[in-house]
Design an enzyme around this catalytic site. Sequence first.
Site, short mmCIF file in Angstrom:
data_model
loop_
_atom_site.label_atom_id
_atom_site.label_comp_id
_atom_site.label_asym_id
_atom_site.label_seq_id
_atom_site.Cartn_x
_atom_site.Cartn_y
_atom_site.Cartn_z
N LYS A 50 -13.85 -22.91 33.13
CA LYS A 50 -14.27 -22.08 34.40
C LYS A 50 -14.65 -22.73 35.49
O LYS A 50 -13.97 -22.16 36.38
CB LYS A 50 -16.37 -22.47 34.00
CG LYS A 50 -16.60 -22.05 33.39
CD LYS A 50 -16.22 -20.36 32.40
CE LYS A 50 -16.36 -20.57 30.63
NZ LYS A 50 -15.30 -20.63 30.26
N GLY A 114 -15.48 -41.98 13.60
CA GLY A 114 -16.59 -42.86 12.52
C GLY A 114 -16.53 -41.64 11.36
O GLY A 114 -15.96 -40.78 11.23
N GLY A 180 -3.27 -13.43 20.68
CA GLY A 180 -5.06 -13.25 20.39
C GLY A 180 -5.47 -12.32 21.83
O GLY A 180 -5.17 -13.13 22.76
N GLY A 182 -8.90 -12.91 22.36
CA GLY A 182 -10.36 -12.84 21.91
C GLY A 182 -11.01 -13.09 23.08
O GLY A 182 -10.00 -13.56 24.21
N VAL A 183 -11.83 -14.44 22.82
CA VAL A 183 -12.10 -14.68 24.16
C VAL A 183 -11.49 -15.82 24.63
O VAL A 183 -11.24 -15.77 26.29
CB VAL A 183 -13.62 -15.10 23.92
CG1 VAL A 183 -14.62 -16.03 24.70
CG2 VAL A 183 -14.78 -14.32 23.54
N GLU A 203 -2.37 -8.62 20.40
CA GLU A 203 -3.55 -8.56 19.55
C GLU A 203 -3.11 -7.50 17.97
O GLU A 203 -2.59 -6.51 17.91
CB GLU A 203 -4.67 -7.77 19.95
CG GLU A 203 -5.95 -7.90 19.54
CD GLU A 203 -6.43 -8.85 18.61
OE1 GLU A 203 -6.66 -9.30 17.23
OE2 GLU A 203 -6.22 -10.25 19.36
N VAL A 237 2.68 -10.66 15.04
CA VAL A 237 3.31 -12.14 15.42
C VAL A 237 4.27 -12.01 13.88
O VAL A 237 3.28 -12.31 13.13
CB VAL A 237 2.58 -12.74 16.12
CG1 VAL A 237 3.78 -13.94 16.28
CG2 VAL A 237 1.75 -12.26 17.87
N HIS A 445 -34.79 -5.68 44.22
CA HIS A 445 -33.48 -5.10 44.63
C HIS A 445 -33.16 -5.61 45.95
O HIS A 445 -34.13 -5.94 46.46
CB HIS A 445 -34.59 -3.48 45.02
CG HIS A 445 -33.78 -2.52 45.80
ND1 HIS A 445 -32.64 -1.80 45.09
CD2 HIS A 445 -33.44 -2.32 46.54
CE1 HIS A 445 -31.96 -1.43 45.83
NE2 HIS A 445 -31.96 -1.47 46.95
#
Length: 467
Positions: A50, A114, A180, A182-183, A203, A237, A445
């Site tokens: 972001k 862990g 790809g 996607g997101v 894609e 692909v 508004h």
Amino acid sequence: MQYDVIVIGSGPGGYVAAIRSAQLGLKTACIEKYATYGGTCLNVGCIPSKALLDSSEHFYNAGHTFQSHGINLKDLKVDIAQMMKRKTEVVQKNTAGISFLFKKNKIDAYQGMGSFKDKNTIVITAADGKTQEITGKNVIIATGSKPSSLPFIKIDKKRIITSTEALTLTEVPKHLVLIGGGVIGLELGSVYARLGAKVSVIEFMDGIIPTMDKALGKELQKVLSKQGMEFYLGHKVTGATVKGKEVTVTFDSPQGEKKELKGDYCLVAVGRVAYTDSLGLDKIGITVEERGRKITVNDHMETSVKGVYAIGDVVRGAMLAHKAEDEGTYVAETIAGQKPHINYNLIPGVVYTWPEVAAVGQTEEQLKAAGIKYKSGSFPFRASGRAVASGDMDGFVKVLADEATDEILGVHMIGPRTADMIAEAVCAMEFRASAEDVTRMSHAHPTYTEAMREACLAATANRPIHI
């Protein structure tokens, strides 16, 4: 050390589970294998992406829209080093915030890998190989996921890269080949497209963001194409090879025609796989699903081993940070004896391109497949006074409501600030609101959110005011 709750992993699911557990009076520990807290999201996912999306949007607007606002600039150029420096600072502020919250809530934080010795004993292996053991009545696995690839493509992390490396490039690619639609791929692809790269998207499915309502994918493709991105949909692909500084990606068209693209970088963004390696799950009798390596849990997020829970990307469902957070809270409250709930149908999905894409509930395709009769109402942002004022007129809001009861069943948005706007839809649907209910709520508004009200007017009585 003896704990009420041990959390393995400090991503959005893990750190939220730890904090909520501590808030409920449970003695809590959190184990993180990396040097900083926050997991993929804060370090190499949501937050840094972001930061780059915002920086690249500023640059794009400076070169494409500022003049219409009466702001004249010249000799614009990208300082990629400064852009990455700012991104790193944003990450550091967020990860430092997790450290502060751990101290504030008296959570014991451990650095290291862990793994289970038994269902109540966790061995922590530090980077230098030293080990220590802690025990807990309950353990929450929140180890997240990592980028997946295609079996015939070798990720060299230099020219053939994943989302992790795409966040640290030292130059703007000349031609970024993106595998790809996607997101993750589209967000990072749009970053570099705004900065001047040629971006080609391959894609396998017949549309981008294929898990969302098809109308959103069609609109987003149209807008991104205007921004210079090109798309090869329904293409498979077959390989990617590197020679010097050039990557060659081969693929087949829907008709079987052999094609290839050459670029200086190839970003493989074909999803993520649960990170369950090195946990020692076999020692306590937990097996993972063959596909995606996810852990099976019951309706209370508990594994087949009593007192061992799993949340977030390592379990079923969408790999979303906010889903993991909800599950972290859910498990902590369950352990404390409360009766929490999660409505998985109302966990929104967001794509942080510009325009943003956001959705919650059922898609039109899902409603048709289920045989549910519904009404649909849409409102375009080009008819929004606020959107016209800001120049963000691409996109729409679509509301799907039950034909008989008018209850809102799904909301699908593409446009300015829809990542924030979708919260209104989630809230309305959580309270089982009808489309008419939303139409009778006052919306300030001029705001983008008026488009939600207008779409509900279109759905409930086919009477939008401004179109």
